[in-house]
Write an enzyme that holds these catalytic residues in place. Structure first.
Site, PDB file in Angstrom:
ATOM      1  N   ASN A   9     -21.245 -81.787  77.123  1.00 48.24           N
ATOM      2  CA  ASN A   9     -22.494 -82.530  77.371  1.00 48.24           C
ATOM      3  C   ASN A   9     -22.608 -82.936  78.846  1.00 48.24           C
ATOM      4  O   ASN A   9     -22.842 -84.088  79.169  1.00 48.24           O
ATOM      5  CB  ASN A   9     -22.579 -83.758  76.455  1.00 48.24           C
ATOM      6  CG  ASN A   9     -23.958 -84.393  76.484  1.00 48.24           C
ATOM      7  OD1 ASN A   9     -24.946 -83.740  76.795  1.00 48.24           O
ATOM      8  ND2 ASN A   9     -24.025 -85.683  76.166  1.00 48.24           N
ATOM      9  N   ASP A 148     -20.322 -74.372  69.905  1.00 52.07           N
ATOM     10  CA  ASP A 148     -21.194 -75.321  69.220  1.00 52.07           C
ATOM     11  C   ASP A 148     -22.301 -74.501  68.565  1.00 52.07           C
ATOM     12  O   ASP A 148     -23.171 -73.969  69.235  1.00 52.07           O
ATOM     13  CB  ASP A 148     -21.758 -76.308  70.244  1.00 52.07           C
ATOM     14  CG  ASP A 148     -22.653 -77.366  69.609  1.00 52.07           C
ATOM     15  OD1 ASP A 148     -23.018 -77.205  68.428  1.00 52.07           O
ATOM     16  OD2 ASP A 148     -23.006 -78.332  70.296  1.00 52.07           O
ATOM     17  N   ASN A 150     -24.375 -75.773  66.259  1.00 52.16           N
ATOM     18  CA  ASN A 150     -25.474 -76.658  65.868  1.00 52.16           C
ATOM     19  C   ASN A 150     -25.846 -76.490  64.393  1.00 52.16           C
ATOM     20  O   ASN A 150     -27.002 -76.640  64.007  1.00 52.16           O
ATOM     21  CB  ASN A 150     -26.702 -76.439  66.763  1.00 52.16           C
ATOM     22  CG  ASN A 150     -26.700 -77.359  67.979  1.00 52.16           C
ATOM     23  OD1 ASN A 150     -26.559 -78.572  67.845  1.00 52.16           O
ATOM     24  ND2 ASN A 150     -26.833 -76.781  69.157  1.00 52.16           N
TER      25      ASN A 150
END
Length: 243
Positions: A9, A148, A150
């Site tokens: 992030n 990732d 999601n």
């Protein structure tokens, strides 16, 4: 080989919050990063190199401060493939692969689908990515696809599967695709291969003290080709990593 996956992030922000110190202590051979949100030219590489990650590769999004993946490695790859060759995917900096002999390690950041337009984009990406992997496996059969996604795959992978059943990231259509992707591409969910316990998550909302209460989602996976099953030794979620 010890292979990690981590959605940071924002890599620059993470590096100001102890990421390099954590990386040195955790000591993976290869770490796949997602959502780096930076160009390579914006990243101070010296601390990473000092920690032993001499080899570092980045695939940044065209849009500044958005998406992007990276691979940091202590071992020199025999080949690095930036992007997939699929234009709309590569503009968002979502796929990066490093080959180590006959082993390929990929960092993937699959789009989120938080509204109708983005869900359509995500579903298109998922379909095209599966086709891309099926083609890639013909020449690179030994894959570790870190990233990732999601998507929470099963009810065990989310803290409230009933209430969140129609929420982006846990939609039936997303979960069905992930099952199909694993099966048709001949992959193993390395974490679930070793661990069938509930309440094991890799992402928590910033809201309502979710992390402290372990109200999380397992969105991150290291999928491994079935051809490498006998080489799997361990897979864990390092929940103490916070940057």
């Amino acid at each position: 080989m010890k292979i990690f996956s981590y959605n940071v992030n924002g890599l620059r922000a993470a590096m100001t919050k102890g990421f390099v110190e954590w990386l040195s202590a955790a000591n993976p051979d290869v770490i796949c990063l997602q959502e780096i949100k930076a160009l390579e030219s914006q990243i101070d590489l010296a601390p990473l190199e000092a920690a032993g990650y001499t080899y570092h590769y980045f695939h940044s999004a065209e849009k500044k401060g958005y998406s992007g993946v990276a691979i940091l490695s202590k071992i020199q790859p025999t080949h690095v493939q930036i992007g997939s060759g699929i234009d709309y995917m590569d503009k968002e900096g979502r796929i990066l692969r490093a080959d180590y002999g006959d082993l390929s390690v990929m960092s993937l950041y699959l789009p989120s689908g938080t509204n109708i337009d983005r869900l359509d984009h995500k579903l298109q990406f998922m379909a095209d990515f599966q086709q891309y992997i099926n083609t890639l496996k013909q020449t690179r059969p030994n894959l570790v696809i870190c990233g990732d996604y999601n998507i929470c795959h099963e009810a065990i992978d989310i803290h409230d599967p009933v209430r969140l059943a129609n929420t982006s990231g846990f939609l039936p259509i997303e979960r069905e695709w992930l099952s199909k992707f694993i099966d048709e591409c001949g992959l193993i969910d390395s974490f679930r291969y070793f661990n069938q316990e509930p309440n094991q998550y890799s992402w928590w909302s910033y809201r309502a003290n979710a992390r402290a209460n372990n109200k999380g989602w397992r969105l991150d996976y290291n999928f491994v080709s079935q051809s490498m099953e006998n080489q799997l030794k361990r897979a864990v979620i390092l929940k103490e990593a916070v940057h």
